[in-house]
Design an enzyme around this catalytic site. Structure first.
Site, PDB file in Angstrom:
ATOM      1  N   HIS A 222      26.643  53.579 -27.579  1.00 19.83           N
ATOM      2  CA  HIS A 222      27.088  54.574 -26.598  1.00 19.83           C
ATOM      3  C   HIS A 222      28.518  54.285 -26.137  1.00 19.83           C
ATOM      4  O   HIS A 222      29.352  55.193 -26.052  1.00 19.83           O
ATOM      5  CB  HIS A 222      26.114  54.491 -25.422  1.00 19.83           C
ATOM      6  CG  HIS A 222      26.376  55.405 -24.280  1.00 19.83           C
ATOM      7  ND1 HIS A 222      26.325  56.767 -24.377  1.00 19.83           N
ATOM      8  CD2 HIS A 222      26.662  55.144 -22.972  1.00 19.83           C
ATOM      9  CE1 HIS A 222      26.581  57.306 -23.184  1.00 19.83           C
ATOM     10  NE2 HIS A 222      26.789  56.338 -22.321  1.00 19.83           N
TER      11      HIS A 222
ATOM     12  N   SER B  86      22.390  61.426 -24.864  1.00 17.40           N
ATOM     13  CA  SER B  86      23.106  60.465 -25.679  1.00 17.40           C
ATOM     14  C   SER B  86      22.132  59.458 -26.310  1.00 17.40           C
ATOM     15  O   SER B  86      22.221  59.162 -27.507  1.00 17.40           O
ATOM     16  CB  SER B  86      24.135  59.744 -24.803  1.00 17.40           C
ATOM     17  OG  SER B  86      24.941  58.912 -25.576  1.00 17.40           O
TER      18      SER B  86
ATOM     19  N   ARG C 160      23.226  50.957 -25.738  1.00 16.27           N
ATOM     20  CA  ARG C 160      24.378  50.966 -24.811  1.00 16.27           C
ATOM     21  C   ARG C 160      25.652  50.534 -25.516  1.00 16.27           C
ATOM     22  O   ARG C 160      26.741  51.004 -25.198  1.00 16.27           O
ATOM     23  CB  ARG C 160      24.115  50.073 -23.605  1.00 16.27           C
ATOM     24  CG  ARG C 160      23.083  50.647 -22.688  1.00 16.27           C
ATOM     25  CD  ARG C 160      23.448  50.472 -21.207  1.00 16.27           C
ATOM     26  NE  ARG C 160      22.795  51.527 -20.475  1.00 16.27           N
ATOM     27  CZ  ARG C 160      23.408  52.544 -19.917  1.00 16.27           C
ATOM     28  NH1 ARG C 160      24.710  52.660 -19.960  1.00 16.27           N
ATOM     29  NH2 ARG C 160      22.725  53.471 -19.292  1.00 16.27           N
TER      30      ARG C 160
END
Lengths: 211, 211
Positions: free
Chosen positions: B40, B14, B37
């Site tokens: 994500h 990812s 993050r």
């Protein structure tokens, strides 16, 4: 600073802002509510053309909720986001096993994700339930395997995992499953508040029915 | 169905997919982690050009986390999303008052949102803390009022409320506050997983420091 502080005003105004983005999509009144709550939860009108649901999804989910079905989630954030007081008023509960020690052990032993192991452990209790997935593509793939290989029959799958590894594929597989009513979002976007919003929207529709 | 089932593989892959979307933005290594993050958690690379933070935000937040500061959230979903085991390893806790009966009473009496009343009730305990807002613009407006009018001095505000009523304005006010280090996202997008992801990213950076 001047800003709207009353919860009901905020919600009403928000739905007014979203409405034009759904115009001309041919949605019925119930679908408009579900779409609106998803878009509201994401703050992102670009969800409108990405939402996918089977024709029977809202009615099937509403019927199950009304008769007191339980909801099974992949992660705690989805459980947290679901209006549990409203669900309890119909007789239902939310279940999540992601933090269960035996699930963690199974996941480690088998080299799979915890949310996948959790879905496997739910097993036949998923029959007649609503499954709400907001995080893990692996959980959604596992649910689809349970449907296909083990004959599990949930009432509706709200499958809106998020991310760049597996999410889009798992959601496409859900949309093509051909057996179980579903609500999903095409592509990489999604998340726990989105899945919870879709479920909550359907509960609020039941309330409106009663009102 | 073939898909990646190992949590670490999913995360690594990812981050590889996200990386090109951050190239050329001039971000340092820590900022890349926080941006990654957030993206994500949303499954949405279009966050990249919308993220805003003060130059000192990550370092200030990391220093406070390392020394055991507490985190105050507007809603339970942010609390749920924050890695509490990691936070406890530094000595910190997460607080949320949205479900507190006295907060509900205050909110009703004053005609304000519960998350706004919750922030007001936290008051001076916010000094030196990290505030993580993932849902309510009114909570962020109230925090900015506490900073301006009552001299509250949190260490860092992660203010990423979501929606079409007040969210964009509250986040712009945060970015222009001129006093408190901040992390935010321009516009209507945001949410609890996004705010939690930003906080978690900074905790994981501390771990990397130690490793």
């Amino acid at each position: 600073m001047e800003f709207i502080k009353k919860p009901m005003d905020i919600e009403t105004r928000s739905m007014e802002i979203i409405a034009p983005h759904l115009a001309g999509m041919g949605l019925d009144e119930k679908a408009v509510k579900v779409y609106s709550r998803i878009i509201h939860a994401a703050g992102d009108v670009e969800y409108a053309p990405l939402i996918r649901m089977s024709d029977d999804a809202i009615d099937k989910a509403m019927a199950s909720l009304r008769s007191g079905c339980d909801i099974y989630t992949d992660v705690e954030m989805v459980r947290t986001g679901i209006n549990k007081r409203k669900l309890a008023s119909f007789g239902g509960q939310v279940h999540c096993l992601i933090a269960d020690p035996s699930v963690a052990e199974t996941a480690k032993k088998q080299g799979i994700t915890r949310s996948m192991a959790a879905m496997r452990q739910f097993g036949r209790s998923l029959d007649g339930s609503i499954i709400a997935i907001g995080n893990a593509p692996t959980a959604l793939f596992e649910v689809l395997r349970l449907v296909e290989e083990e004959g599990i029959r949930p009432s509706c799958i709200v499958g809106i995992p998020v991310g760049f590894v597996g999410a889009a594929d798992s959601k496409q597989a859900l949309a093509e499953n051909g057996r179980i009513p579903y609500i999903t979002v095409k592509g990489t976007k999604g998340g726990s508040p989105i899945a919870a919003a879709a479920v909550n929207a359907m509960m609020y529709l039941i309330n409106n029915d009663r009102g």
